[in-house]
Design an enzyme around this catalytic site. Structure first.
Site, PDB file in Angstrom:
ATOM      1  N   TYR A  45       0.853  -1.190   0.000  1.00  0.00           N
ATOM      2  CA  TYR A  45       0.000   0.000   0.000  1.00  0.00           C
ATOM      3  C   TYR A  45       0.887   1.237   0.000  1.00  0.00           C
ATOM      4  O   TYR A  45       2.035   1.195   0.473  1.00  0.00           O
ATOM      5  CB  TYR A  45      -0.933  -0.014   1.220  1.00  0.00           C
TER       6      TYR A  45
ATOM      7  N   TYR B 168      -2.417   4.543   9.332  1.00  0.00           N
ATOM      8  CA  TYR B 168      -1.897   3.246   8.913  1.00  0.00           C
ATOM      9  C   TYR B 168      -0.877   2.677   9.893  1.00  0.00           C
ATOM     10  O   TYR B 168      -0.468   1.528   9.777  1.00  0.00           O
ATOM     11  CB  TYR B 168      -1.308   3.352   7.502  1.00  0.00           C
TER      12      TYR B 168
END
Length: 267
Positions: free
Chosen positions: A150, A160
């Site tokens: 990602y 994240y």
């Protein structure tokens, strides 16, 4: 529409758990394109998920394995070599989990024990898998290994957490081991950086729906779906990309090439 891109090819798909999984979609697409498969996940994930249904649908061998265990990975590769009757052609690494994220720990309040588990599961497992495959010379020349990542592995992204560090490490492993694997055995190694995707694993990320909607709204082509990702990964397994290696390849509707953007400040 199928194109027989993987006719006669054989490979391992890791990390599928249920129909929401990107790995599940990759397995379905690879099977549709003519591949034979071995499917694998942890024993716990096999009990909680529905991977047995995918194995039945695709006529695949199902092998429980913990990707953090070299012993389990050696068994997985040996079982695959026996099942296929020799070397195979592709592998998907679709494995990632952060205990810090699951416990709601922000990046400035991490448990380091959890952090080590995040790295072991989400990044070191890739090196362990590559090294096991390499030492056992399990892949045919021209084979392809793909790991999912990602954009938070490349840029600072809110929410994240320590998975961003794990993804950065995953991509570094791809380049460094891929250099050796390509030079010595002619095997390609790449990562695919996917749009935010509403998978079971991804839903543990704080603000995922907000992130998903925002990225979808500004990406020129919108978010790439799990099915879109599967289509892309299958081309990387195929002979059409025989000279593509050591690359972090974006499948994100153009989001990765946009200028810096405002984003909610949650960390």
């Amino acid at each position: 529409m199928a194109y027989n891109l993987l006719k006669g090819k054989k490979g391992i798909i890791t990390g599928a758990m249920n129909e929401q999984s990107i790995a599940w979609k990759v397995a379905e697409k690879a099977y549709e394109e003519g591949a034979e498969l071995v499917l694998t996940n942890t024993a716990l994930s096999l009990r909680l998920g529905t991977l047995d249904k995918l194995a039945e649908k695709t006529g695949s061998l199902l092998v429980p394995a913990d990707a953090t265990s070299v012993e389990d990975l050696e068994h997985l590769v040996d079982a695959s070599l026996e099942h296929f009757g020799g070397k195979f052609d592709f592998v998907l690494h679709s494995i990632g989990m952060s205990p810090n994220i699951r416990k709601g720990r922000s990046y400035d309040d991490l448990s380091y024990d959890f952090f080590q588990k995040t790295v072991d599961i989400s990044a070191l497992s890739f090196h362990k898998l590559l090294q096991t495959l390499y030492k056992k010379d399990a892949l045919n020349r021209g084979g392809s290994i793909v790991a999912l990542t990602y954009i938070a592995g490349d840029r600072a992204m809110p929410g994240y957490g320590d998975m961003a560090d794990a993804k950065a490490m995953l991509q570094s492993i791809m380049r460094n081991f891929g250099m050796i694997y390509g030079r010595e055995k002619g095997v390609r190694v790449n990562t695919v950086s996917q749009s935010p995707t509403m998978t079971t694993a991804g839903q543990g990320i704080s603000g995922l729906r907000q992130m998903y909607d925002y990225v979808d709204s500004i990406s020129p082509l919108g978010n790439a779906s799990a099915e879109d990702c599967a289509d892309y990964v299958v081309t990387l397994f195929s002979d059409l990309t025989r000279k593509v290696t050591l690359q972090n390849l974006y499948n994100d509707g153009g989001f990765s090439s946009l200028l810096p953007f405002p984003y909610p400040t949650e960390h």
